[in-house]
Write a protein that holds these residues in place. Sequence first.
Motif, short mmCIF file in Angstrom:
data_model
loop_
_atom_site.label_atom_id
_atom_site.label_comp_id
_atom_site.label_asym_id
_atom_site.label_seq_id
_atom_site.Cartn_x
_atom_site.Cartn_y
_atom_site.Cartn_z
N ILE A 1 2.42 11.21 5.56
CA ILE A 1 1.51 10.07 5.68
C ILE A 1 1.93 9.31 6.93
O ILE A 1 3.09 8.92 7.07
CB ILE A 1 1.56 9.15 4.46
CG1 ILE A 1 1.09 9.90 3.21
CG2 ILE A 1 0.68 7.93 4.68
CD1 ILE A 1 1.15 9.08 1.93
N MET B 1 -7.78 3.04 -0.23
CA MET B 1 -7.22 1.98 -1.07
C MET B 1 -7.88 0.64 -0.77
O MET B 1 -8.16 -0.14 -1.68
CB MET B 1 -5.71 1.91 -0.87
CG MET B 1 -4.97 3.16 -1.33
SD MET B 1 -3.20 3.11 -1.01
CE MET B 1 -2.67 1.92 -2.23
N GLU C 1 0.83 -1.21 0.00
CA GLU C 1 0.00 0.00 0.00
C GLU C 1 0.86 1.26 0.00
O GLU C 1 0.55 2.24 -0.69
CB GLU C 1 -0.94 -0.02 1.21
CG GLU C 1 -2.04 -1.06 1.09
CD GLU C 1 -2.77 -1.32 2.40
OE1 GLU C 1 -3.90 -1.86 2.35
OE2 GLU C 1 -2.22 -0.99 3.48
N ALA D 1 0.78 4.02 -2.96
CA ALA D 1 0.49 5.42 -2.67
C ALA D 1 1.63 6.32 -3.14
O ALA D 1 1.39 7.38 -3.74
CB ALA D 1 0.25 5.61 -1.17
N CYS D 2 2.86 5.89 -2.89
CA CYS D 2 4.01 6.69 -3.31
C CYS D 2 4.11 6.77 -4.83
O CYS D 2 4.49 7.81 -5.38
CB CYS D 2 5.30 6.11 -2.72
SG CYS D 2 5.47 6.36 -0.95
N LEU E 1 -8.31 8.52 -6.78
CA LEU E 1 -7.41 8.84 -5.68
C LEU E 1 -6.67 10.14 -5.95
O LEU E 1 -6.53 10.98 -5.05
CB LEU E 1 -6.41 7.70 -5.48
CG LEU E 1 -5.36 7.91 -4.37
CD1 LEU E 1 -6.04 8.14 -3.01
CD2 LEU E 1 -4.40 6.72 -4.29
N GLY F 1 -1.82 5.49 7.57
CA GLY F 1 -2.30 5.96 6.28
C GLY F 1 -2.96 7.31 6.28
O GLY F 1 -3.51 7.73 5.25
N ILE G 1 -5.58 7.49 3.41
CA ILE G 1 -5.26 6.87 2.12
C ILE G 1 -5.40 5.36 2.19
O ILE G 1 -5.91 4.72 1.26
CB ILE G 1 -3.84 7.27 1.69
CG1 ILE G 1 -3.77 8.79 1.45
CG2 ILE G 1 -3.42 6.51 0.44
CD1 ILE G 1 -2.37 9.29 1.17
N LYS G 2 -4.97 4.79 3.29
CA LYS G 2 -5.07 3.32 3.45
C LYS G 2 -6.52 2.87 3.33
O LYS G 2 -6.83 1.89 2.61
CB LYS G 2 -4.50 2.91 4.80
CG LYS G 2 -4.60 1.41 5.11
CD LYS G 2 -4.48 1.16 6.60
CE LYS G 2 -5.73 1.69 7.32
NZ LYS G 2 -5.63 1.56 8.79
N GLU H 1 -6.89 4.77 -9.28
CA GLU H 1 -5.83 5.79 -9.27
C GLU H 1 -6.37 7.16 -9.66
O GLU H 1 -6.01 8.16 -9.05
CB GLU H 1 -4.70 5.38 -10.23
CG GLU H 1 -3.57 6.41 -10.24
CD GLU H 1 -2.37 5.97 -11.05
OE1 GLU H 1 -1.61 6.85 -11.52
OE2 GLU H 1 -2.18 4.75 -11.23
#
Length: 329
Positions: A261, A283, A47, A51-52, A292, A265, A279-280, A289
Amino acid sequence: MLLDNHGRKINYLRLAVTDRCNLRCFYCMPEEGLDWLSRKELMTYEEMLAACTVLVRMGIEKIRITGGEPFVRKDIMKLLTALSKLDGLKDLSITTNGVLTAPHVADLKKIGVRSVNLSLDTLDANRFFAITRRDEFANVMDTMHELLNHDVEVKINTVVMAGKNTEDIIPLVKLTRNLPVVVRFIEEMPFNGDGHGYSGIVWDYVRIFDEIRQVFPDITKVPDPMHSTAYNYQIPGHQGSVGIIAAYSRTFCGTCNRIRITPQGTLKNCLYDNGVLNIKDLMREGIGEVELKGTLLAAFNSREKDGWAAESKRAENPDFRESMATIGG
């Protein structure tokens, strides 16, 4: 280029990979530690990498890995290696307390880590134990020398605390005479893990500088790099340099280029805000994407002007019961 609603460029992510730490620095957490996050609550490496990847595609150019202590998380080098291969990422760096870092230095150098921030509040072994509640001073110093031996830039981060380590300011500055290190003194912040009676700063950036100038009157201001959080100085004849970070005074907010972050998350637009989204969770709910990216852009377009405004809008934890270990420094 990724810009916020105040026209500030965002190109720097601080990613905390764990809330756990092998030290118990009194200004960061209680002696017994914190209520550690469960494995399920933590972002997985997959994850984090995902995200990165999205954020780098959006314009993030630098990622700093923080904690807690990054090297207490199992297989951290696997994540670091994967991040180092992201197309568009120009700078991968780490903040560590140095206790477990020395054996990894050669591998860090190999994957392109050029700079490491080393948390070190004193050069006295007894005071180190009093501050951290752990007897690990020798390991930290070994890490510092191992980094220098591999030509990795070392930035020493020292939190200045009244009655605890102010006598270490000058010895740490003297360290720059013969070593190519950057010693950075940081104002103490209120994120101590239990909200105990923090009433403001005693040793602010002005007082820290005055303390140094009394012993080194020829200390000279040098230009600060773009987006620098530190006021930077050079002492004639010294290999290294000195920085002072006004972390509590928040004098650098006007050029802030960073987001954070947390291990669970949570996206933070500011060290002092309460988090703007998770964010976690997004996801794990299956967000794509494109969606997001849109959600992140909306968050970046709602950044507060500065840390004082962010603090004033904290809906929870107004007494700063958070720990820097849970925020990511």
